[in-house]
Design a protein around this motif. Structure first.
Motif, short mmCIF file in Angstrom:
data_model
loop_
_atom_site.label_atom_id
_atom_site.label_comp_id
_atom_site.label_asym_id
_atom_site.label_seq_id
_atom_site.Cartn_x
_atom_site.Cartn_y
_atom_site.Cartn_z
N TYR A 115 15.08 32.39 36.75
CA TYR A 115 15.67 30.97 37.32
C TYR A 115 16.04 31.92 38.29
O TYR A 115 16.85 33.26 38.47
CB TYR A 115 16.98 31.15 36.61
N THR A 116 16.36 31.49 39.86
CA THR A 116 17.11 31.08 41.17
C THR A 116 18.13 31.42 40.50
O THR A 116 18.55 30.81 40.01
CB THR A 116 16.57 30.97 42.13
N PRO A 117 18.70 31.98 41.70
CA PRO A 117 20.59 32.14 41.21
C PRO A 117 21.03 30.89 41.75
O PRO A 117 21.33 29.96 41.53
CB PRO A 117 21.05 32.62 43.18
N GLU A 118 20.44 29.34 42.42
CA GLU A 118 20.85 28.69 42.73
C GLU A 118 20.56 27.14 41.99
O GLU A 118 21.22 26.77 41.01
CB GLU A 118 19.30 27.14 43.66
N GLU A 119 19.07 27.23 41.37
CA GLU A 119 18.54 27.25 40.12
C GLU A 119 19.97 27.43 38.69
O GLU A 119 19.85 26.16 37.25
CB GLU A 119 17.41 27.58 39.32
N ALA A 120 19.97 28.69 38.60
CA ALA A 120 21.13 29.08 37.31
C ALA A 120 22.13 28.38 36.97
O ALA A 120 22.77 28.28 36.34
CB ALA A 120 20.95 30.91 37.04
N THR A 121 22.83 28.81 38.39
CA THR A 121 23.98 27.93 38.23
C THR A 121 23.81 26.30 38.48
O THR A 121 24.68 25.79 37.70
CB THR A 121 24.34 27.93 39.73
N LEU A 122 22.81 26.33 38.76
CA LEU A 122 22.90 24.23 38.33
C LEU A 122 22.48 23.51 36.86
O LEU A 122 23.11 23.73 36.26
CB LEU A 122 21.69 23.78 39.28
N ILE A 123 21.99 24.40 36.55
CA ILE A 123 22.14 24.31 34.55
C ILE A 123 23.36 25.15 34.08
O ILE A 123 23.47 24.00 33.28
CB ILE A 123 20.50 25.53 34.10
N GLN A 124 24.17 25.81 34.47
CA GLN A 124 24.74 26.31 34.32
C GLN A 124 25.92 25.26 34.14
O GLN A 124 26.78 25.07 33.62
CB GLN A 124 25.34 27.63 34.22
N ARG A 125 25.56 24.34 35.41
CA ARG A 125 27.39 24.13 35.46
C ARG A 125 26.89 22.36 34.83
O ARG A 125 27.73 21.52 34.41
CB ARG A 125 27.30 23.27 37.45
N ILE A 126 25.16 21.89 34.69
CA ILE A 126 24.39 20.78 33.79
C ILE A 126 25.68 20.81 32.75
O ILE A 126 26.08 19.58 31.94
CB ILE A 126 23.50 20.13 33.85
N ASP A 143 28.22 23.10 31.68
CA ASP A 143 29.57 23.21 31.58
C ASP A 143 30.02 21.58 31.56
O ASP A 143 30.98 20.73 31.66
CB ASP A 143 30.02 22.91 33.45
N PHE A 144 29.18 20.42 32.64
CA PHE A 144 29.97 19.20 32.21
C PHE A 144 29.21 18.70 31.24
O PHE A 144 30.66 17.90 30.74
CB PHE A 144 28.46 18.72 33.83
N ASN A 194 29.42 20.43 27.90
CA ASN A 194 30.32 20.82 27.41
C ASN A 194 31.96 19.84 27.00
O ASN A 194 32.75 19.48 26.44
CB ASN A 194 30.87 21.63 27.88
N PHE A 195 32.30 19.45 28.59
CA PHE A 195 33.39 18.67 29.24
C PHE A 195 33.42 17.18 28.67
O PHE A 195 34.34 16.52 28.35
CB PHE A 195 33.46 18.64 30.65
N ARG A 196 32.20 16.79 28.72
CA ARG A 196 31.96 15.09 27.93
C ARG A 196 32.89 15.65 26.56
O ARG A 196 32.85 14.64 25.93
CB ARG A 196 30.99 14.41 28.40
N TRP A 197 32.54 16.49 25.76
CA TRP A 197 32.86 16.62 24.24
C TRP A 197 34.01 16.63 23.90
O TRP A 197 34.54 15.97 23.45
CB TRP A 197 32.23 17.98 23.70
N ILE A 198 34.81 17.85 25.23
CA ILE A 198 36.25 17.71 25.06
C ILE A 198 37.05 16.08 25.57
O ILE A 198 38.15 16.14 24.96
CB ILE A 198 36.54 18.62 26.26
N ALA A 199 36.23 15.63 26.22
CA ALA A 199 36.69 14.43 26.50
C ALA A 199 36.48 12.51 25.81
O ALA A 199 37.55 12.35 25.23
CB ALA A 199 36.15 13.47 28.58
N ALA A 200 35.54 12.94 25.05
CA ALA A 200 35.39 12.12 23.79
C ALA A 200 36.28 12.36 22.72
O ALA A 200 37.02 11.50 22.26
CB ALA A 200 34.08 12.10 23.23
N MET A 201 36.08 13.77 22.23
CA MET A 201 37.86 13.88 21.33
C MET A 201 39.15 13.89 22.27
O MET A 201 39.46 13.31 21.23
CB MET A 201 37.06 15.38 21.03
N GLY A 202 38.93 14.16 23.35
CA GLY A 202 40.48 13.50 23.80
C GLY A 202 40.61 12.38 23.85
O GLY A 202 42.27 12.01 23.17
N VAL A 203 39.59 11.67 24.17
CA VAL A 203 40.10 9.71 24.20
C VAL A 203 40.53 9.81 22.67
O VAL A 203 41.48 9.12 22.19
CB VAL A 203 39.25 9.37 24.61
#
Length: 618
Positions: free
Chosen positions: A162-173, A175-176, A178-187
């Motif tokens: 991965y290039t630095p841009e690709e690695a960051t983009l994949i990591q953020r996706i 994370d996105f 993982n946050f959605r799992w938390i949101a579903a459980m939170g609801v």
């Protein structure tokens, strides 16, 4: 039937007697596997040791070569004729760490590990020999495996990493997601809490259904995210951004539906839209981020309008806000103004920061690629230089050797003529022949120096090492320069301890070093001067010093005094300038160091050459 002659050819059984081999042969059997067949798989029980009798077997390991990528079978090494694998059968916990697959039709010798260990228990001598060979083979194989893996990773760095841009983009996706799992459980958790504890009235079943829906489509996104690997697409960034945009749109729709069943504009969680837009601004280009912000505004306005005009029923948050709040124009306009302002300002700030970061990442990636390319180019240049240096050494050695023989012949003929064996010669002829003989001697000395350089650089000096003492070297060197010192009326002072330790060195070469230093000191010191040779025991090494009372070495010449073919500016142009360079190479070949001080710090005049020799006992 496996014969002892067959077993004796395998490295693992090297050195065993015929009786020992016969007992091992009784435990063996042969198996044949076709190309592509799997002999065993990683993680299984290690029951058997295998030895390749014919064919090739690939030993593979499941590796996750990149973050979030699916594990892949990677060939670690290839076992060929005579090589063994399945070592885990001999060591606990007897679990296979690799998979074995046939690259071609293979015939293998199979030995049950428990049977072999029982034999070792009953015959410890045999077990000790075999296990010692196993240790050596495994250690060597681990080294080879590390080199292969290093080469594999380096070789694929530009194409597969991965290039630095690709690695960051994949990591953020991820994370996105993982946050959605938390949101579903939170609801799911906050819904009964709001209904039962806080007394806020809204229908729970639709909210639970939405939470389940979020979890389901997030599961789909999770599987799709694992396929984002650099080798799967030539344009990973565009693919990942399209994927992130789809997620953002689906999330905005889900959030709008969730708001409808939890009070619409009455719900302060309406500003959760901002979080999604910030995340989208980090992941997506400017235009896509503003488009999503606009979509969020349109979705909220549509929800408010549909409820305001009673096209869809409004769900009131009982016991939390007044029942007609969603129809109050002032409140609606205030919320919308604040929402739009916060949303677009957040989008602007997030896209500005993310854009600058992406720009820096691209610059870093560009610099990294340039560094890798430059490194590869430098590596190639270095290989070429090493090859040229090898050819230079070979050429010098060959030419010097071929030149020396005819020159020696010419010198011998001149001496025959000078001796009168070829007839009488007059004084003028004798003088010319004497000069020619002198020049030939200088040329022979130069050729000898060149040959010495070649031999030292080729490492041949190590073959001359033997047990000796420095006293023996000094005694021989003093005999060599005695006549030269006497001719100039020099005073030679020798300060050497009575007992010096035995060292492992090349006597002739060390004598060559001392001869060079002493002859230089005599040559560049005025008549009646003092030359001091001293030796001091420094514990782990011996230190030798040669001091003179001459004119010293000019400061501008000191940095180059040990360079090949260097001759000082203010000295007579004699010699090729190889003497000190050869002395330095000889000392370093012994593991020592050599340096010069001028003027000498002891008495403030002349020069002092110092070299060290490690005390390696013979």
């Amino acid at each position: 039937m496996i014969t002892i002659q067959t077993l004796s050819k395998f490295p693992i059984f090297e050195g065993l007697t015929d009786d020992e081999l016969e007992r091992i042969a009784a435990l063996c059997r042969e198996e044949v596997y076709e190309a592509g067949a799997t002999i065993f798989e990683e993680g299984g029980a290690a029951d058997y040791l295998y030895i390749v009798e014919d064919g090739k077997v690939a030993l593979e390991m499941e590796l996750e070569l990149r973050p979030y990528a699916s594990p892949k079978q990677t060939t670690i090494e290839v076992a060929t004729r005579g090589e063994a694998f399945g070592w885990s059968a001999l060591v606990e916990p007897h679990t296979l760490t690799l998979s074995a697959k046939c690259m071609e039709r293979a015939k293998v010798i199979v030995i049950r590990g428990s049977d072999l260990l029982d034999l070792f228990d009953s015959e410890p001598h045999t077990g000790h020999r075999v296990m010692r060979r196993v240790t050596q083979i495994v250690a060597s194989r681990l080294k080879d495996t590390r080199q292969e893996l290093t080469g594999f990773l380096r070789g694929g760095e530009l194409a597969l990493e991965y290039t630095p841009e690709e690695a960051t983009l994949i990591q953020r996706i991820h994370d996105f997601i993982n946050f959605r799992w938390i949101a579903a459980m939170g609801v799911a958790v906050l819904t009964p809490f709001a209904n039962n504890v806080l007394g806020i009235g809204f229908p729970a079943p639709p909210v639970y259904i939405i939470a389940v829906g979020i979890a389901l489509y997030n599961l789909i996104f999770w599987f799709q995210a694992r396929s984002l690997a650099p080798e799967d697409t030539p344009d990973l960034v565009k693919k990942a951004r399209r994927f992130a945009a789809v997620q953002s749109v689906v999330d905005l729709l889900a959030l709008t539906v969730l708001l409808h069943f939890t009070g619409g504009i009455e719900n302060p969680l309406v500003f959760c839209f901002v979080f999604h837009i910030i995340i989208a601004s980090i992941l997506l280009p400017y235009g896509a981020a503003y488009s999503l912000a606009t979509l969020a505004v349109l979705l909220l306005c549509s929800l408010i309008g549909l409820e305001y005009f009673e096209i869809i029923p409004h769900v009131h948050l009982g016991a939390f806000v007044p029942p007609d709040l969603y129809r109050q124009e002032t409140y609606i306009l205030a919320i919308l103004f604040t929402f739009v302002t916060v949303l677009y300002v957040s989008t602007y700030m997030a896209t500005s920061i993310a854009g600058e970061l992406r720009k820096r990442q691209r610059e870093v990636a560009s610099l990294r690629d340039r560094c890798l390319i430059d490194f590869n180019a430098l590596e190639e240049v270095n290989k070429r230089l090493l090859e040229l240096d090898r050819l230079r050494t070979y050429f010098l050695g060959m030419v010097s050797h071929d030149l020396k023989a005819p020159l020696v012949a010419v010198e011998s003929y001149i001496q025959v003529i000078l001796g009168g064996f070829a007839g009488e010669i007059n004084e003028e002829q004798r003088e010319m022949l004497d000069r020619s003989s002198h020049r030939i001697e200088e040329l022979l000395d130069l050729i000898s120096d060149l040959l010495d350089v070649c031999r030292i650089e080729a490492g041949q000096i190590a073959q001359e090492f033997k047990a000796t003492t420095l006293s023996e070297v000094i005694e021989g060197s003093l005999e060599d320069v005695q006549a030269m010192a006497k001719e100039k009326g020099m005073n030679l002072r020798v300060e050497v301890p009575e007992r010096l330790p035995v060292i492992h060195a090349a006597t002739h070469r060390l004598r060559q070093v001392l001869n060079n230093l002493l002859s230089n000191a005599i040559k560049f010191t005025p008549p009646k001067g003092l030359i001091t040779l001293s030796v001091e025991d420094k514990g782990d090494h011996l230190q030798v010093e040669v001091m003179d009372t001459g004119a010293g070495i000019p400061p501008e010449d000191l940095p180059y005094i040990f360079d090949e073919f260097f001759r000082g500016r203010d000295v007579e142009r004699t010699g090729a300038g190889l003497g000190l360079s050869i002395a330095k190479k000889i000392v370093e070949a012994h593991g020592g160091e050599i340096w010069v001080e001028s003027p000498c710090t002891t008495d403030g005049k002349g020069s002092k050459f110092t070299f060290t020799l490690p005390k390696k006992l013979g």
